[in-house]
Design a protein around this motif. Structure first.
Motif, PDB file in Angstrom:
ATOM      1  N   MET A   1       0.789  -1.151  -0.065  1.00  0.00           N
ATOM      2  CA  MET A   1       0.311  -0.109   0.058  1.00  0.00           C
ATOM      3  C   MET A   1       0.914   1.051  -0.023  1.00  0.00           C
ATOM      4  SD  MET A   1      -2.817   1.151   2.833  1.00  0.00           S
ATOM      5  CE  MET A   1      -4.282   0.253   2.051  1.00  0.00           C
ATOM      6  N   THR A   2       0.631   2.117  -0.916  1.00  0.00           N
ATOM      7  CA  THR A   2       1.271   3.449  -0.982  1.00  0.00           C
ATOM      8  C   THR A   2       1.222   4.378  -0.019  1.00  0.00           C
ATOM      9  OG1 THR A   2      -0.262   4.594  -2.376  1.00  0.00           O
ATOM     10  CG2 THR A   2       1.536   3.009  -3.331  1.00  0.00           C
ATOM     11  N   ARG A   3       1.854   5.438   0.229  1.00  0.00           N
ATOM     12  CA  ARG A   3       1.699   6.359   1.271  1.00  0.00           C
ATOM     13  C   ARG A   3       0.023   7.266   0.958  1.00  0.00           C
ATOM     14  NH1 ARG A   3       6.811  10.114   2.239  1.00  0.00           N
ATOM     15  NH2 ARG A   3       6.392  10.330  -0.082  1.00  0.00           N
ATOM     16  N   SER A   4       0.113   7.511  -0.263  1.00  0.00           N
ATOM     17  CA  SER A   4      -1.130   8.098  -0.728  1.00  0.00           C
ATOM     18  C   SER A   4      -2.278   7.388  -0.608  1.00  0.00           C
ATOM     19  CB  SER A   4      -1.039   8.549  -2.381  1.00  0.00           C
ATOM     20  OG  SER A   4      -0.850   7.538  -3.254  1.00  0.00           O
ATOM     21  N   GLN A   5      -2.292   5.947  -0.643  1.00  0.00           N
ATOM     22  CA  GLN A   5      -3.309   5.021  -0.482  1.00  0.00           C
ATOM     23  C   GLN A   5      -3.646   5.048   1.120  1.00  0.00           C
ATOM     24  OE1 GLN A   5      -1.868   1.672  -2.446  1.00  0.00           O
ATOM     25  NE2 GLN A   5      -3.294   1.991  -4.113  1.00  0.00           N
ATOM     26  N   ARG A   6      -2.687   5.142   1.792  1.00  0.00           N
ATOM     27  CA  ARG A   6      -2.856   5.082   3.423  1.00  0.00           C
ATOM     28  C   ARG A   6      -3.414   6.588   3.858  1.00  0.00           C
ATOM     29  NH1 ARG A   6       2.411   2.597   3.597  1.00  0.00           N
ATOM     30  NH2 ARG A   6       3.433   4.593   3.679  1.00  0.00           N
ATOM     31  N   LEU A   7      -3.273   7.545   3.039  1.00  0.00           N
ATOM     32  CA  LEU A   7      -4.224   8.683   3.388  1.00  0.00           C
ATOM     33  C   LEU A   7      -5.837   8.705   3.008  1.00  0.00           C
ATOM     34  CD1 LEU A   7      -1.577  11.636   2.720  1.00  0.00           C
ATOM     35  CD2 LEU A   7      -2.487  10.917   4.833  1.00  0.00           C
ATOM     36  N   ASP A   8      -5.954   8.046   2.063  1.00  0.00           N
ATOM     37  CA  ASP A   8      -7.401   7.861   1.680  1.00  0.00           C
ATOM     38  C   ASP A   8      -8.449   7.811   2.637  1.00  0.00           C
ATOM     39  OD1 ASP A   8      -6.632   8.517  -0.990  1.00  0.00           O
ATOM     40  OD2 ASP A   8      -6.740   6.239  -1.608  1.00  0.00           O
ATOM     41  N   PRO A   9      -8.408   6.726   3.562  1.00  0.00           N
ATOM     42  CA  PRO A   9      -9.174   6.896   4.756  1.00  0.00           C
ATOM     43  C   PRO A   9      -9.649   8.072   5.578  1.00  0.00           C
ATOM     44  CG  PRO A   9      -8.047   4.826   4.649  1.00  0.00           C
ATOM     45  CD  PRO A   9      -7.265   5.631   3.916  1.00  0.00           C
ATOM     46  N   LEU A  10      -8.128   8.807   5.986  1.00  0.00           N
ATOM     47  CA  LEU A  10      -8.179  10.018   6.482  1.00  0.00           C
ATOM     48  C   LEU A  10      -8.679  10.928   5.818  1.00  0.00           C
ATOM     49  CD1 LEU A  10      -7.173  11.149   9.064  1.00  0.00           C
ATOM     50  CD2 LEU A  10      -4.832  11.530   8.377  1.00  0.00           C
ATOM     51  N   LEU A  11      -8.742  11.089   4.695  1.00  0.00           N
ATOM     52  CA  LEU A  11      -9.249  12.082   3.454  1.00  0.00           C
ATOM     53  C   LEU A  11     -10.631  11.977   3.642  1.00  0.00           C
ATOM     54  CD1 LEU A  11      -6.946  12.145   0.332  1.00  0.00           C
ATOM     55  CD2 LEU A  11      -7.715  14.029   1.824  1.00  0.00           C
ATOM     56  N   ARG A  12     -11.346  10.661   3.701  1.00  0.00           N
ATOM     57  CA  ARG A  12     -12.535  10.403   3.797  1.00  0.00           C
ATOM     58  C   ARG A  12     -13.362  10.863   5.008  1.00  0.00           C
ATOM     59  NH1 ARG A  12     -11.360   5.832   0.824  1.00  0.00           N
ATOM     60  NH2 ARG A  12     -11.204   4.383   2.852  1.00  0.00           N
ATOM     61  N   VAL A  13     -12.511  10.702   6.170  1.00  0.00           N
ATOM     62  CA  VAL A  13     -12.831  11.154   7.322  1.00  0.00           C
ATOM     63  C   VAL A  13     -13.188  12.607   7.454  1.00  0.00           C
ATOM     64  CG1 VAL A  13     -12.294  11.235   9.839  1.00  0.00           C
ATOM     65  CG2 VAL A  13     -12.299   9.138   8.779  1.00  0.00           C
ATOM     66  N   THR A  14     -11.776  13.172   7.189  1.00  0.00           N
ATOM     67  CA  THR A  14     -11.952  14.717   7.007  1.00  0.00           C
ATOM     68  C   THR A  14     -12.871  15.351   6.336  1.00  0.00           C
ATOM     69  OG1 THR A  14     -10.191  15.093   5.079  1.00  0.00           O
ATOM     70  CG2 THR A  14      -9.587  15.059   7.662  1.00  0.00           C
ATOM     71  N   GLN A  15     -13.177  14.614   5.028  1.00  0.00           N
ATOM     72  CA  GLN A  15     -14.033  15.106   4.149  1.00  0.00           C
ATOM     73  C   GLN A  15     -15.784  15.018   4.886  1.00  0.00           C
ATOM     74  OE1 GLN A  15     -14.245  16.815   0.989  1.00  0.00           O
ATOM     75  NE2 GLN A  15     -16.240  17.218   1.462  1.00  0.00           N
ATOM     76  N   GLN A  16     -15.689  13.917   5.676  1.00  0.00           N
ATOM     77  CA  GLN A  16     -17.122  13.680   6.215  1.00  0.00           C
ATOM     78  C   GLN A  16     -17.317  14.799   7.368  1.00  0.00           C
ATOM     79  OE1 GLN A  16     -16.725   9.681   7.361  1.00  0.00           O
ATOM     80  NE2 GLN A  16     -17.616   8.794   5.543  1.00  0.00           N
ATOM     81  N   ARG A  17     -16.252  14.936   7.899  1.00  0.00           N
ATOM     82  CA  ARG A  17     -16.237  15.881   9.142  1.00  0.00           C
ATOM     83  C   ARG A  17     -16.511  17.361   8.587  1.00  0.00           C
ATOM     84  NH1 ARG A  17     -10.946  16.590  11.489  1.00  0.00           N
ATOM     85  NH2 ARG A  17     -11.160  14.202  12.219  1.00  0.00           N
ATOM     86  N   GLN A  18     -15.837  17.560   7.298  1.00  0.00           N
ATOM     87  CA  GLN A  18     -16.436  18.823   6.942  1.00  0.00           C
ATOM     88  C   GLN A  18     -17.689  19.095   6.324  1.00  0.00           C
ATOM     89  OE1 GLN A  18     -13.521  19.904   3.307  1.00  0.00           O
ATOM     90  NE2 GLN A  18     -14.847  21.514   2.714  1.00  0.00           N
ATOM     91  N   ASP A  19     -18.172  17.941   5.781  1.00  0.00           N
ATOM     92  CA  ASP A  19     -19.679  17.958   5.321  1.00  0.00           C
ATOM     93  C   ASP A  19     -20.714  17.899   6.358  1.00  0.00           C
ATOM     94  OD1 ASP A  19     -18.860  17.392   2.839  1.00  0.00           O
ATOM     95  OD2 ASP A  19     -19.144  15.352   2.707  1.00  0.00           O
ATOM     96  N   ALA A  20     -20.301  17.275   7.779  1.00  0.00           N
ATOM     97  CA  ALA A  20     -21.239  17.604   8.803  1.00  0.00           C
ATOM     98  C   ALA A  20     -21.008  19.116   9.330  1.00  0.00           C
ATOM     99  CB  ALA A  20     -20.481  16.604   9.908  1.00  0.00           C
ATOM    100  N   VAL A  21     -19.909  19.574   9.468  1.00  0.00           N
ATOM    101  CA  VAL A  21     -19.949  21.119  10.084  1.00  0.00           C
ATOM    102  C   VAL A  21     -20.444  21.899   8.899  1.00  0.00           C
ATOM    103  CG1 VAL A  21     -18.272  22.964  10.402  1.00  0.00           C
ATOM    104  CG2 VAL A  21     -17.671  20.640  11.222  1.00  0.00           C
ATOM    105  N   ALA A  22     -20.443  21.458   7.766  1.00  0.00           N
ATOM    106  CA  ALA A  22     -21.342  22.289   6.624  1.00  0.00           C
ATOM    107  C   ALA A  22     -22.816  22.354   7.053  1.00  0.00           C
ATOM    108  CB  ALA A  22     -20.902  22.071   5.405  1.00  0.00           C
ATOM    109  N   LYS A  23     -23.224  21.182   7.120  1.00  0.00           N
ATOM    110  CA  LYS A  23     -24.567  20.907   7.337  1.00  0.00           C
ATOM    111  C   LYS A  23     -25.190  21.751   8.821  1.00  0.00           C
ATOM    112  CE  LYS A  23     -28.040  17.148   8.375  1.00  0.00           C
ATOM    113  NZ  LYS A  23     -28.064  15.768   8.335  1.00  0.00           N
ATOM    114  N   GLN A  24     -24.207  21.559   9.716  1.00  0.00           N
ATOM    115  CA  GLN A  24     -24.469  22.208  11.289  1.00  0.00           C
ATOM    116  C   GLN A  24     -24.688  23.645  10.936  1.00  0.00           C
ATOM    117  OE1 GLN A  24     -25.068  20.643  13.801  1.00  0.00           O
ATOM    118  NE2 GLN A  24     -25.510  22.459  15.039  1.00  0.00           N
ATOM    119  N   LEU A  25     -23.825  24.340  10.288  1.00  0.00           N
ATOM    120  CA  LEU A  25     -23.595  25.748   9.723  1.00  0.00           C
ATOM    121  C   LEU A  25     -25.192  26.259   8.939  1.00  0.00           C
ATOM    122  CD1 LEU A  25     -22.575  28.609   9.458  1.00  0.00           C
ATOM    123  CD2 LEU A  25     -21.269  27.797   7.641  1.00  0.00           C
TER     124      LEU A  25
END
Length: 149
Positions: free
Chosen positions: A1-25
């Motif tokens: 697994m490459t370094r960029s692939q290891r970041l993908d789950p973290l990217l999904r989590v941060t995107q979900q967090r951003q979406d949740a905060v946008a919904k709250q706003l």
């Protein structure tokens, strides 16, 4: 697994967090708009009530006292609603700041992943070029050995 692939789950989590905060706003913005509308309606009513209570003539002392007391209650209600609007506005600002932070975090991770992908691509290109160079060198050697008896 490459370094960029290891970041993908973290990217999904941060995107979900951003979406949740946008919904709250969005919810906080809606609540602010509702509170502001209530304040505006209450203000219009209070302004209309401040106009002379009866056309012409005078009021009986009891009616005048009731009118003054009601205006005082309207003023209190206006102050309270103004505080609710201010509180809602502050909540919106807090959520907007949270969204900016979540957005920034997501962007940083996206840039890091893009950097990793670019580096991985360069490494793969160099590896492929070395393999092609080795293959070419072997063919030349083999051609030279085949032509020299």
């Amino acid at each position: 697994m490459t370094r960029s692939q290891r970041l993908d789950p973290l990217l999904r989590v941060t995107q979900q967090r951003q979406d949740a905060v946008a919904k709250q706003l969005a919810e906080r913005d809606k609540a602010l708009a509702e509170q502001q509308q209530r304040f505006d309606m209450l203000k219009e009513y209070a302004d209309a009530y401040r106009v002379a209570p009866a056309s012409g003539g005078t009021l009986a002392p009891a009616m005048l006292a009731n009118h003054v007391a009601f205006r005082a209650k309207l003023d209190t209600a206006l102050e309270q609603q103004a505080q609710v609007v201010d509180s809602s506005r502050q909540n919106c600002e807090v959520e907007r700041a949270r969204l900016m932070l979540a957005s920034r975090d997501n962007k940083v991770l996206e840039q890091l992943a893009a950097s990793y992908r670019a580096e991985e691509s360069r490494v793969a290109d160099r590896r492929e070029q070395r393999e092609l160079d080795d293959l070419g060198a072997r063919r030349v050697r083999s051609a030279q050995e085949g032509s020299e008896p």
